[in-house]
Each structure stands twice: as C-alpha cells, then as structure tokens.
Design an enzyme around this catalytic site. Structure first.
Site, PDB file in Angstrom:
ATOM      1  CD  GLU A  55      -2.377   1.952   0.307  1.00 29.97           C
ATOM      2  OE1 GLU A  55      -2.462   3.051   0.080  1.00 29.97           O
ATOM      3  OE2 GLU A  55      -3.126   1.047  -0.368  1.00 29.97           O
ATOM      4  CD  GLN A  56      -0.319   5.501  -3.729  1.00 25.33           C
ATOM      5  OE1 GLN A  56       0.644   5.419  -4.675  1.00 25.33           O
ATOM      6  NE2 GLN A  56      -1.419   5.752  -4.357  1.00 25.33           N
ATOM      7  CE1 TYR A 116     -24.998   4.573   0.311  1.00 25.76           C
ATOM      8  CE2 TYR A 116     -25.796   5.618  -1.784  1.00 25.76           C
ATOM      9  CZ  TYR A 116     -24.679   5.078  -0.995  1.00 25.76           C
ATOM     10  OH  TYR A 116     -23.479   5.202  -1.403  1.00 25.76           O
ATOM     11  CG  ASP A 164     -12.190   1.142  -9.606  1.00 24.44           C
ATOM     12  OD1 ASP A 164     -13.197   0.676 -10.259  1.00 24.44           O
ATOM     13  OD2 ASP A 164     -12.229   2.015  -8.809  1.00 24.44           O
ATOM     14  NE  ARG A 208     -15.307   4.412  -1.626  1.00 22.95           N
ATOM     15  CZ  ARG A 208     -15.529   3.632  -2.564  1.00 22.95           C
ATOM     16  NH1 ARG A 208     -14.771   2.608  -2.652  1.00 22.95           N
ATOM     17  NH2 ARG A 208     -16.472   3.884  -3.521  1.00 22.95           N
TER      18      ARG A 208
END
Length: 406
Positions: A32-33, A215, A303, A106
């Site tokens: 992970e950067q 939502y 992605d 998220r």
C-alpha cells in the site's frame, strides 16, 4: 508455494484479494503506497451479489454491525418531486436473492476487510510501498518500489485503482479517460435531517444533465449524499477540477445554482450536508477481452481492470466478485500453484460480466441525465414496467460460480 503473491494496493479490492487468497491458504504481501490504511469517499451500495461474497467470507455479523439495509430504491423527479419508480428491497430482496441489499460507509467496509485480513490470513501488510515497476518472468514477478526495495513473488495482482501502475506496466495503454461528469459527495448525520428525509431508502433524483442519490449508512445513523453533474455545467462558471484529486471547497451555493429549481425535499437534503468534496469521474471502455484482466503471472482486479461509472452502483461489488472468484480458482492441494493457469481461468470467467456492468453503467448515466423526449420516454417506461425496469436478476444473482476443473 515458494514465495508469496504480491498484491499492489490496500484499498477495498486489494484487501478483498488478500482475504480471498488467504482463505485459500496463499501467503500474500499487500503493498500500500499510503503511510496508513484508510479510505476516502463516503458510501457504497452493496447489492445481494456483493453481500453474498461477504457472507461466504464469514463477514455477515461484521456487515450487520456497520451497514444499513434500505427498504426500497425510489426514483423521483428532481424538479417536481414525483415518484417515477420503485424497487422493493429489504425482506423482498432477501426472499428473492437469498441476501439483502446493504448500504455502508466506504471506510467501514474497508475496516471490516482489514480486520478480517489481519485476523484470518497469513498476509503481510506493507505501508509506504509505492510501486515503480515490475518485471514478470517464467518463474515469478519482480517488483521495484520507489524507495529502492526489490521484491519477488510467485505472482502479482494489481489492485491499485483507476490510475493503476500495474496496468500501465502490463498493458501499456492510455490512462483512464474523463467521463465529463463530476461527483459531489457528502455525509450528514440522520439527526440533522428533517423527519421526512430520514426514511431508510435509497433515493435517486433525476434531472436534466444531473442526478442525486442519497441513502443511509452506519446502521442508519448517517446519510451518504452524492450529486453528479455534467462537468460543463460547473466549468462554465467556476473552471475545471483537478482530474486526480479531491476538491474540498464546494459549497451549498454552488450546488443550489447547479440544481436550479429543485424540489424542496431535495434542497433540504443538500442544505443539511455540512461539507462537500468534489471528484472528477473517470472510466474506460467496457473490457474487450480476457487480456485486459491478466497475462502470465500478472492479473488486474477491480478498478485497475475495469473502472466504471457509478450509475449501477457496482464498482465495489465487482472488485469483491473478482477477489472471490480468484480465491475459488486456487487449488490448495497444488504445489506449486500454476498462477498463469489460475489467472487465465480468472480472466475468462470475469471479463464478460465486468464488461456488461461497465456498459450498463454507461447507459444508465445517459438515462439518468436525459432531457427532452428521451426523458419523457424514460419516465413512461418506468411507469409502465415498474420494478421490472429497476431490478437486475442477472446481476444480483451472482457472482457466477467457477466450474470445476476437469
């Protein structure tokens, strides 16, 4: 297994990949950067297909503790406020698909996956590890980091998002393209909303060249709000947006001007959000073949492989499905694992479904933002077809199960 699998990216896709492979007994190193684990953004919608994946990973209780489970999806006219269509969720979705429809912050989804990776897998998590280049060979993949370190793995999975360096090194194609749409994102405590706006539903407001979705998240304690407009609407007055960054100075006056004569309920939701961030949306054309998912000992997930527009609410779900499929294809009794073979099957299984979701997401954007006769036709179709137009059995019934190897 001689070496670990390297996973580039510690976001939702990367952690899902680490969890899925770890459950299959594969040691993983996540690169992970950033200097700490975390997620930007706000809410994520998880259809029954995504919830099914989390359930099979043993995360049902964890999801129940942090998510909301809306009763319905309602589509309303942004100007007049009229109900254009509705899809029942809640118990109906559970009965129809065997899993509920969930909405989650998220950061909560990311934390849930991170906790599971740490507790249930042999994964190594490395922070501040920014990939500079990679060199696959017949026996493994060498990865160079910007700080001068060199790592060797049996395979590499690029989960490093829309600006994926793994993809650039593997395929050498152009960067993701701007969609011409901008997304304003905000979060508001439910207690700060007028009582009429606290209903536990997903609401989509459709207007000319724009739409708004809100939502509940965090067990219903907050609402995620997203306003998507065509970039030209904003740029004409305020100039362009940094294509790769978050813009933190968007205000209520700016949004009111873009929304125009919107319904009072919609304006009330917009006014209640204390702070907005702004993001330029990018995507790629729908996948054209399995070569965009994997080659040799290198695979792409989420992605990095198939960035998509948010108009089907399936970006996170497709990353979870990718990861689940990859784990299902690993034969824990095979030593060493044939990673080129695993990745070939993975690409063949995933690319068409991801391409279909990408294409449907693009079409939905055109429908959501329609004007004139197209808008009239959309509203008429919703009135005639009702739930059949909003439901997606081909999608929510997934992910497709890999066939046993002969």
């Amino acid at each position: 297994m001689n070496r670990r699998v390297l996973v580039a990216g510690g976001g939702i896709g990367g952690l899902a990949c680490a969890l899925s492979l770890g459950r299959a007994g594969v040691p993983v190193t996540v690169l992970e950067q950033a200097e700490s684990f975390g997620e930007v953004g706000a809410g994520v919608q998880l259809g029954p297909n995504a919830v099914r994946v989390l359930s099979q990973w043993g995360l049902t209780d964890a999801l129940q503790s942090c998510a909301a489970f809306p009763d319905a999806l309602r589509v309303r006219d942004a100007g007049g406020g009229g109900l254009l269509g509705q899809l029942r969720l809640g118990p109906v979705a559970l009965a129809r698909y065997g899993q509920p429809y969930a909405t989650v912050h998220r950061a909560d989804l990311h934390a849930m996956l991170l906790g599971a990776v740490r507790a249930r897998t042999p994964a190594e998590l490395v922070l501040g590890a920014r990939l500079q280049g990679m060199a696959p060979s017949a026996s493994g993949v060498s990865v160079a980091l910007e700080d001068g370190q060199a790592l060797m793995g049996d395979a590499l999975v690029g989960c490093d998002g829309v600006w994926s360096r793994v993809r650039a090194a593997l395929l050498g194609d152009a960067p993701a393209a701007p969609t011409g749409h901008l997304a304003y994102r905000g979060l508001v405590p439910t207690r700060d909303l007028p009582p009429a706006l606290r209903t536990p539903v997903v609401t989509a407001w459709l207007g000319p060249r724009l739409h708004v979705v809100h939502y509940p998240v965090r067990r219903g304690e907050a609402f995620n709000v997203v306003v998507v407009v065509q970039a030209a609407m904003r740029e004409a007055a305020l100039g362009p947006v940094d294509p790769r960054g978050w813009y933190h100075e968007a205000g209520h006056a700016e949004l009111r001007a873009l929304l125009g004569a919107a319904h009072a309920d919609l304006l009330g939701m917009i006014e209640a959000v204390p702070q907005w961030s702004l993001w330029a949306l990018h995507d790629r054309a729908p996948m054209a073949g399995p070569g965009e998912h994997a080659s040799g000992r290198v695979a792409l997930l989420g992605d990095a492989a198939h960035p998509m527009r948010p108009y089907l609410a399936q970006g996170a779900a497709m990353a979870l499905e990718d990861a689940w499929t990859l784990g299902k294809l690993v034969d824990r009794h095979q030593h060493p694992i044939d990673w080129p073979g695993v990745f070939e099957r993975y690409a063949a299984l995933r690319w068409r479904r991801n391409a279909r979701v990408q294409a449907q997401s693009r079409r939905n954007g055109s429908v959501f933002h329609a004007t004139g006769l197209v808008r009239w036709g959309r509203n008429s179709a919703m009135a005639l077809l009702r739930e059949r137009l909003l439901d997606n059995p081909w999608l929510y019934g997934g992910p497709p199960k890999p066939e046993p190897q002969p």
